[in-house]
Scaffold this active site. Structure first.
Site, PDB file in Angstrom:
ATOM      1  N   ASP A  77     -38.161 -47.226 -25.430  1.00  0.00           N
ATOM      2  CA  ASP A  77     -39.125 -48.166 -25.987  1.00  0.00           C
ATOM      3  C   ASP A  77     -38.784 -49.560 -25.443  1.00  0.00           C
ATOM      4  O   ASP A  77     -37.650 -49.803 -25.025  1.00  0.00           O
ATOM      5  CB  ASP A  77     -38.982 -48.116 -27.517  1.00  0.00           C
ATOM      6  CG  ASP A  77     -39.846 -49.118 -28.227  1.00  0.00           C
ATOM      7  OD1 ASP A  77     -40.980 -49.354 -27.768  1.00  0.00           O
ATOM      8  OD2 ASP A  77     -39.393 -49.667 -29.249  1.00  0.00           O
ATOM      9  N   ARG A 127     -54.760 -57.310 -35.820  1.00  0.00           N
ATOM     10  CA  ARG A 127     -54.318 -58.404 -34.955  1.00  0.00           C
ATOM     11  C   ARG A 127     -55.490 -59.081 -34.243  1.00  0.00           C
ATOM     12  O   ARG A 127     -55.565 -60.306 -34.165  1.00  0.00           O
ATOM     13  CB  ARG A 127     -53.350 -57.868 -33.894  1.00  0.00           C
ATOM     14  CG  ARG A 127     -51.976 -57.528 -34.447  1.00  0.00           C
ATOM     15  CD  ARG A 127     -51.205 -56.706 -33.438  1.00  0.00           C
ATOM     16  NE  ARG A 127     -49.810 -56.575 -33.785  1.00  0.00           N
ATOM     17  CZ  ARG A 127     -48.964 -55.740 -33.183  1.00  0.00           C
ATOM     18  NH1 ARG A 127     -49.404 -54.964 -32.201  1.00  0.00           N
ATOM     19  NH2 ARG A 127     -47.698 -55.696 -33.548  1.00  0.00           N
ATOM     20  N   GLU A 144     -40.145 -53.076 -26.857  1.00  0.00           N
ATOM     21  CA  GLU A 144     -39.970 -54.146 -27.837  1.00  0.00           C
ATOM     22  C   GLU A 144     -38.984 -53.732 -28.922  1.00  0.00           C
ATOM     23  O   GLU A 144     -39.048 -52.638 -29.456  1.00  0.00           O
ATOM     24  CB  GLU A 144     -41.309 -54.502 -28.465  1.00  0.00           C
ATOM     25  CG  GLU A 144     -42.261 -55.169 -27.478  1.00  0.00           C
ATOM     26  CD  GLU A 144     -43.568 -55.568 -28.136  1.00  0.00           C
ATOM     27  OE1 GLU A 144     -43.556 -56.491 -28.958  1.00  0.00           O
ATOM     28  OE2 GLU A 144     -44.596 -54.944 -27.820  1.00  0.00           O
ATOM     29  N   LYS A 163     -46.391 -41.969 -26.047  1.00  0.00           N
ATOM     30  CA  LYS A 163     -44.969 -41.731 -25.766  1.00  0.00           C
ATOM     31  C   LYS A 163     -44.660 -40.230 -25.750  1.00  0.00           C
ATOM     32  O   LYS A 163     -44.042 -39.720 -24.809  1.00  0.00           O
ATOM     33  CB  LYS A 163     -44.101 -42.459 -26.791  1.00  0.00           C
ATOM     34  CG  LYS A 163     -44.288 -43.969 -26.710  1.00  0.00           C
ATOM     35  CD  LYS A 163     -43.421 -44.721 -27.692  1.00  0.00           C
ATOM     36  CE  LYS A 163     -43.792 -46.193 -27.670  1.00  0.00           C
ATOM     37  NZ  LYS A 163     -42.773 -47.045 -28.263  1.00  0.00           N
ATOM     38  N   ASN A 203     -43.313 -45.149 -34.193  1.00  0.00           N
ATOM     39  CA  ASN A 203     -44.043 -44.558 -33.070  1.00  0.00           C
ATOM     40  C   ASN A 203     -43.117 -44.047 -31.962  1.00  0.00           C
ATOM     41  O   ASN A 203     -43.583 -43.541 -30.954  1.00  0.00           O
ATOM     42  CB  ASN A 203     -45.081 -45.541 -32.512  1.00  0.00           C
ATOM     43  CG  ASN A 203     -44.453 -46.800 -31.936  1.00  0.00           C
ATOM     44  OD1 ASN A 203     -43.280 -47.086 -32.156  1.00  0.00           O
ATOM     45  ND2 ASN A 203     -45.232 -47.557 -31.190  1.00  0.00           N
TER      46      ASN A 203
END
Length: 201
Positions: free
Chosen positions: A9, A48, A11, A135, A157
């Site tokens: 991953d 967002r 972030e 993913k 996730n």
């Protein structure tokens, strides 16, 4: 003997959370929410996009913040070392329009991520996922080509790709996620994390 691909991953693992940095830069606390808080990615992104619209913020403003972000201390050295040993893929739900300056600071590792839909005036109007459950889908595709995968991440996730892999780890995850997944080895420091991945190779 299978060939290994390490899937990481981005972030929270290699670079700070982009939306949290942007939340701090703009003083909009609602933008702090990440996949750690909201596992439903579509819901999170629609939320967002609505907040950005409400405040008249677009891609340019986010990219200005991203330009000020550096990888987590030790992340570049960790990746350089890992890439000497094996193939590494960064699997992220971020967007090509966000990631490029960060990839440059990490010496251009391979990144698979998503794409934002941006209006000519810079307003973010939507996004395109590369594939569903990107993913896990990518890990399964790699396995179908004869690769063994080793996966790591910090959020909800990431769990499916971690569980589907030959070996999987949590890195700098939350106490809640660690408590819900007590069987997954969890690391906080890059040197221990690197040693665990090398052992799994």
């Amino acid at each position: 003997m299978g060939m290994n691909v390490v899937c990481l991953d981005m972030e929270g693992v290699l670079v700070p959370e982009i939306w949290i940095a942007f939340s701090e830069a703009t003083g909009i606390p609602e933008l702090r929410r990440t996949t750690r808080d909201e596992p439903d990615y579509d819901k999170l992104m629609q939320f967002r996009i609505a907040i950005l619209k409400e405040h008249g913020l677009g891609l340019k403003e986010i990219q200005e913040t991203i330009a000020t972000i550096d990888p987590l201390p030790g992340a570049k050295e960790f990746l350089d070392e890992l890439r000497k040993e094996t193939q590494v893929l960064i699997l992220s739900d971020t967007f090509t329009q966000f990631a490029k300056p960060l990839m440059e600071k990490l010496n251009w590792p391979t990144l698979f991520c998503n794409t934002l839909e941006v209006a000519p005036d810079g307003e973010i109007i939507g996004y395109h996922m590369r594939c569903a459950a990107s993913k896990l889908t990518t890990v399964k595709a790699l396995q179908s080509c004869g690769f063994d995968t080793i996966a790591a991440g910090d959020s909800h996730n990431d769990l499916a790709m971690i569980r589907a892999s030959k070996a999987g780890f949590l890195f700098r995850s939350t106490e809640a996620i660690k408590a819900e997944n007590p069987d997954l080895p969890a690391f906080e420091e890059f040197d221990e994390f690197l040693a665990a991945i090398k052992a799994a190779l």
